[in-house]
Design an enzyme around this catalytic site. Structure first.
Site, PDB file in Angstrom:
ATOM      1  N   ARG A  15       0.797  -1.230   0.000  1.00 10.92           N
ATOM      2  CA  ARG A  15       0.000   0.000   0.000  1.00 10.92           C
ATOM      3  C   ARG A  15       0.831   1.283   0.000  1.00 10.92           C
ATOM      4  O   ARG A  15       0.308   2.366  -0.177  1.00 10.92           O
ATOM      5  CB  ARG A  15      -0.959  -0.014   1.201  1.00 10.92           C
ATOM      6  CG  ARG A  15      -2.165  -0.905   0.983  1.00 10.92           C
ATOM      7  CD  ARG A  15      -2.942  -1.117   2.258  1.00 10.92           C
ATOM      8  NE  ARG A  15      -2.237  -1.988   3.185  1.00 10.92           N
ATOM      9  CZ  ARG A  15      -2.606  -2.208   4.435  1.00 10.92           C
ATOM     10  NH1 ARG A  15      -3.655  -1.593   4.934  1.00 10.92           N
ATOM     11  NH2 ARG A  15      -1.923  -3.028   5.214  1.00 10.92           N
ATOM     12  N   GLY A  78       4.117 -15.372   5.594  1.00 13.28           N
ATOM     13  CA  GLY A  78       3.335 -14.989   6.774  1.00 13.28           C
ATOM     14  C   GLY A  78       4.208 -14.701   7.980  1.00 13.28           C
ATOM     15  O   GLY A  78       5.392 -15.057   8.017  1.00 13.28           O
ATOM     16  N   THR A  79       3.592 -14.044   8.969  1.00 15.29           N
ATOM     17  CA  THR A  79       4.358 -13.619  10.150  1.00 15.29           C
ATOM     18  C   THR A  79       4.884 -14.811  10.960  1.00 15.29           C
ATOM     19  O   THR A  79       5.986 -14.754  11.515  1.00 15.29           O
ATOM     20  CB  THR A  79       3.493 -12.734  11.064  1.00 15.29           C
ATOM     21  OG1 THR A  79       2.225 -13.368  11.289  1.00 15.29           O
ATOM     22  CG2 THR A  79       3.247 -11.375  10.439  1.00 15.29           C
ATOM     23  N   ARG A 438      41.717  48.722 -14.227  1.00 17.21           N
ATOM     24  CA  ARG A 438      40.496  49.250 -14.833  1.00 17.21           C
ATOM     25  C   ARG A 438      40.877  49.975 -16.091  1.00 17.21           C
ATOM     26  O   ARG A 438      41.907  50.623 -16.144  1.00 17.21           O
ATOM     27  CB  ARG A 438      39.907  50.316 -13.900  1.00 17.21           C
ATOM     28  CG  ARG A 438      38.788  49.883 -13.057  1.00 17.21           C
ATOM     29  CD  ARG A 438      38.284  51.111 -12.343  1.00 17.21           C
ATOM     30  NE  ARG A 438      38.042  50.813 -10.952  1.00 17.21           N
ATOM     31  CZ  ARG A 438      37.998  51.734  -9.998  1.00 17.21           C
ATOM     32  NH1 ARG A 438      38.234  53.003 -10.282  1.00 17.21           N
ATOM     33  NH2 ARG A 438      37.740  51.385  -8.780  1.00 17.21           N
TER      34      ARG A 438
HETATM   35  C1  UD1 Z   1      -0.341  -8.385  11.687  1.00 15.36           C
HETATM   36  C2  UD1 Z   1      -1.064  -9.332  12.625  1.00 15.36           C
HETATM   37  C3  UD1 Z   1      -2.329  -8.664  13.130  1.00 15.36           C
HETATM   38  C4  UD1 Z   1      -1.973  -7.351  13.814  1.00 15.36           C
HETATM   39  C5  UD1 Z   1      -1.135  -6.473  12.914  1.00 15.36           C
HETATM   40  C6  UD1 Z   1      -0.594  -5.315  13.726  1.00 15.36           C
HETATM   41  C7  UD1 Z   1      -0.594 -11.597  11.849  1.00 15.36           C
HETATM   42  C8  UD1 Z   1      -1.108 -12.756  11.088  1.00 15.36           C
HETATM   43  N1  UD1 Z   1      -1.395 -10.530  11.913  1.00 15.36           N
HETATM   44  O1  UD1 Z   1      -1.198  -8.139  10.581  1.00 15.36           O
HETATM   45  O2  UD1 Z   1      -3.001  -9.506  14.043  1.00 15.36           O
HETATM   46  O3  UD1 Z   1      -3.166  -6.693  14.208  1.00 15.36           O
HETATM   47  O4  UD1 Z   1      -0.006  -7.190  12.384  1.00 15.36           O
HETATM   48  O5  UD1 Z   1       0.042  -4.365  12.917  1.00 15.36           O
HETATM   49  O6  UD1 Z   1       0.480 -11.658  12.391  1.00 15.36           O
HETATM   50  N2  UD1 Z   1       6.235  -9.882   7.694  1.00 15.36           N
HETATM   51  C9  UD1 Z   1       7.339 -10.639   7.417  1.00 15.36           C
HETATM   52  N3  UD1 Z   1       7.183 -11.770   6.665  1.00 15.36           N
HETATM   53  C10 UD1 Z   1       5.982 -12.179   6.203  1.00 15.36           C
HETATM   54  C11 UD1 Z   1       4.850 -11.392   6.493  1.00 15.36           C
HETATM   55  C12 UD1 Z   1       5.002 -10.248   7.249  1.00 15.36           C
HETATM   56  O7  UD1 Z   1       8.452 -10.325   7.814  1.00 15.36           O
HETATM   57  O8  UD1 Z   1       5.932 -13.217   5.541  1.00 15.36           O
HETATM   58  C13 UD1 Z   1       6.411  -8.662   8.506  1.00 15.36           C
HETATM   59  C14 UD1 Z   1       5.996  -7.391   7.794  1.00 15.36           C
HETATM   60  O9  UD1 Z   1       7.107  -6.813   7.111  1.00 15.36           O
HETATM   61  C15 UD1 Z   1       5.526  -6.503   8.939  1.00 15.36           C
HETATM   62  C16 UD1 Z   1       5.017  -7.515   9.973  1.00 15.36           C
HETATM   63  O10 UD1 Z   1       5.581  -8.754   9.632  1.00 15.36           O
HETATM   64  O11 UD1 Z   1       6.589  -5.776   9.512  1.00 15.36           O
HETATM   65  C17 UD1 Z   1       3.501  -7.592   9.970  1.00 15.36           C
HETATM   66  O12 UD1 Z   1       3.078  -8.051   8.706  1.00 15.36           O
HETATM   67  P1  UD1 Z   1       1.795  -7.472   7.979  1.00 15.36           P
HETATM   68  O13 UD1 Z   1       1.637  -8.149   6.683  1.00 15.36           O
HETATM   69  O14 UD1 Z   1       1.851  -5.992   7.987  1.00 15.36           O
HETATM   70  O15 UD1 Z   1       0.667  -7.996   8.988  1.00 15.36           O
HETATM   71  P2  UD1 Z   1      -0.750  -7.403   9.201  1.00 15.36           P
HETATM   72  O16 UD1 Z   1      -1.655  -7.889   8.143  1.00 15.36           O
HETATM   73  O17 UD1 Z   1      -0.671  -5.934   9.434  1.00 15.36           O
END
Ligand code: UD1
Ligand code: CA
Length: 454
Positions: A15, A78-79, A438
């Site tokens: 975004r 994913g996180t 000059r």
């Molecule tokens: C996440 C949380 C959500 C919380 C929110 C707070 C999860 C599944 N969800 O959602 O509950 O309310 O943060 O801001 O955890 N990242 C990685 N690798 C990945 C995916 C993400 O390093 O594969 C990092 C991103 O760079 C970021 C952080 O993890 O710094 C959060 O990821 P993002 O995709 O922003 O999660 P949200 O959907 O905001």
């Protein structure tokens, strides 16, 4: 138990609509990631690990100065998956804190409380109750008010979406447990991602209490997802900085029009007028006045200096009692001794200017050494560049230079010499002499001006 800290920074930040990974965008001159690092590093810790992926090497090279362990997450699954990548680097007996690289306002005070919360039950979770919870994971509590799980926005039903307590993404737990939980994660959810948030339910099933705390201010947990949010956080950050300076005795004419992107050491009774931009490392003395619309970067300014509006100053040292501007440009490598006056439309580059010297109007002085009590008239130019190389101009003490003089460098003007207005100096000038070059003035009598043809 020592503390390991993981900062998640592998996401792209779609975004932001940027070629640059999100955590490299800047807040008050520092990357978002560095802000999170700074808050984390104030805690007593064993190691800070940064999980990076999208935009890879850029993130590492821009943060080479940070003593951290870099963990690559090749695919952003994913996180939970991101955290899993760091597990081999963390000893089993540690506590581990998980932070997001895109939440730059978090304070070390709140993080300390989060560690204390985790020490009580084995799991500390930072939550916040906010007016607009859209986009965040929601905290699900049972009838007794205990946290039982987190549901992500995309997986939430209508009732769950109306919950205003959200997951900030920041948490602390025991490494041993975390390793077990991340191994058991799956990606059967709306985003097909390995959600870190699913470990909450696992912890609860094992009888571990989720001990939640909320931050001092809701601003602390604001994430940056788009440029509007970045701008909002920037203003808030500047507001806080301005108030810190005012408490130290600095007058800031309008805190909403003040910007500091860097580190500032400053003394009492200094005044900063509107729209001043301060960047890099700065040291500013007592009773200094900085006029409106000045941009000052990496500069040391002594006491009692007056800088009039619209000046640009970079990598310079300004002695006490100097007066600069309006509309002056002081370029890198310049040192002004005490009580120097630099006036409008004067550019000084890589030059030493002696005590009490005045360069008040429309001049360029570059690669020069100028002595004390020199007066440089309007429109004087040191011609320091021959098209290939730069040369030095030396002007000794008490020299008087008339207006519209060119000094073709390399050249030296001896002390006490006078240079007549309109002179082009091509050779060294001896002490005490008058130098003049000059064409003699002549008058043509009865001169008829040309007339316009009919
Ligand atoms: C996440 C949380 C959500 C919380 C929110 C707070 C999860 C599944 N969800 O959602 O509950 O309310 O943060 O801001 O955890 N990242 C990685 N690798 C990945 C995916 C993400 O390093 O594969 C990092 C991103 O760079 C970021 C952080 O993890 O710094 C959060 O990821 P993002 O995709 O922003 O999660 P949200 O959907 O905001
Ligand atoms: Ca986010």
């Amino acid at each position: 138990m020592s503390l390991s800290i993981i900062i998640l920074a592998a996401g792209q930040g779609t975004r932001m609509r940027s070629d640059m990974p999100k955590v490299l965008h800047r807040l008050a001159g520092r990357t978002l990631l560095e802000h999170v690092y700074n808050a984390a590093s104030a805690l007593k810790h064993r190691d800070i690990l940064i999980v990076y992926g999208y935009g890879g090497e850029q993130i590492r090279t821009q943060h080479e100065h940070l003593p951290v362990t870099w963990i690559k997450q090749a695919k952003q699954l994913g996180t939970g998956h991101a955290v899993e990548q760091a597990m081999p680097e963390i000893p089993d007996n540690d506590l581990v804190m998980i932070l997001n690289g895109d939440v730059p306002m978090i304070t070390s005070a709140t993080l300390k409380q989060l560690v204390d919360a985790a020490r009580e039950t084995g799991f500390g979770l930072l939550t916040a109750t906010i007016d607009d919870p859209a986009g965040y994971g929601r905290i699900i509590r049972n009838k007794k008010g205990r946290v039982v799980r987190i549901v992500e926005e995309k997986d939430a039903n209508g009732d769950e979406k109306s919950i205003s307590e959200i997951n900030t993404g920041m948490m602390v737990m025991e490494v041993k447990s975390l390793k077990r939980w991340v191994n058991a994660l799956d990606n059967k959810n709306a985003k097909n991602e390995f959600y870190l948030t699913d470990i909450i339910e696992m912890a609860v099933k094992e009888g571990i209490g989720i001990n939640t705390i909320e931050p001092g201010s809701a601003m602390e947990i604001k994430g940056v997802n788009n440029r509007a949010q970045l701008a909002e956080i920037e203003r808030y950050y500047q507001f806080i900085q301005a108030h810190q300076l005012m408490r130290k005795g600095v007058t800031i004419m309008d805190p909403s029009r003040f910007d500091l992107r860097g580190d500032l050491e400053i003394r009492e009774d200094t005044l900063i007028d509107i729209n001043v931009l301060l960047e890099g490392r700065l040291k500013i003395g007592r009773n200094v006045s900085i006029g409106a619309n000045c941009c000052i970067k990496n500069t040391i300014i002594a006491d009692n200096v007056e800088i009039l509006p619209n000046c640009v100053i970079e990598n310079a040292i300004i002695g006490s009692g100097c007066r600069i501007g309006p509309f002056s440009r002081i370029r890198p490598g310049t040192e002004l001794d005490e009580n120097v006056h630099i006036g409008n439309f004067v550019e000084i580059k890589k030059s030493l200017i002696g005590k009490g010297t005045k360069i008040n109007h429309l001049s360029y002085v570059g690669d020069s050494e100028v002595g004390r009590d020199v007066n440089i008239g309007a429109g004087t130019i040191t011609c320091n560049y021959d098209g290939a190389n730069k040369h030095k101009t030396i002007i000794e003490d008490n020299v008087f230079i008339g207006s519209d003089t060119q000094l073709i460098a390399p050249v030296k003007v001896g002390s006490g010499a006078t240079i007549a207005a309109g002179t082009t100096i091509t050779r060294d000038v001896k002490k005490g002499v008058l130098a003049i070059s000059r064409v003699e003035q002549k008058s043509i009598k009865n001169w008829k001006r040309p007339k316009k043809k009919q």
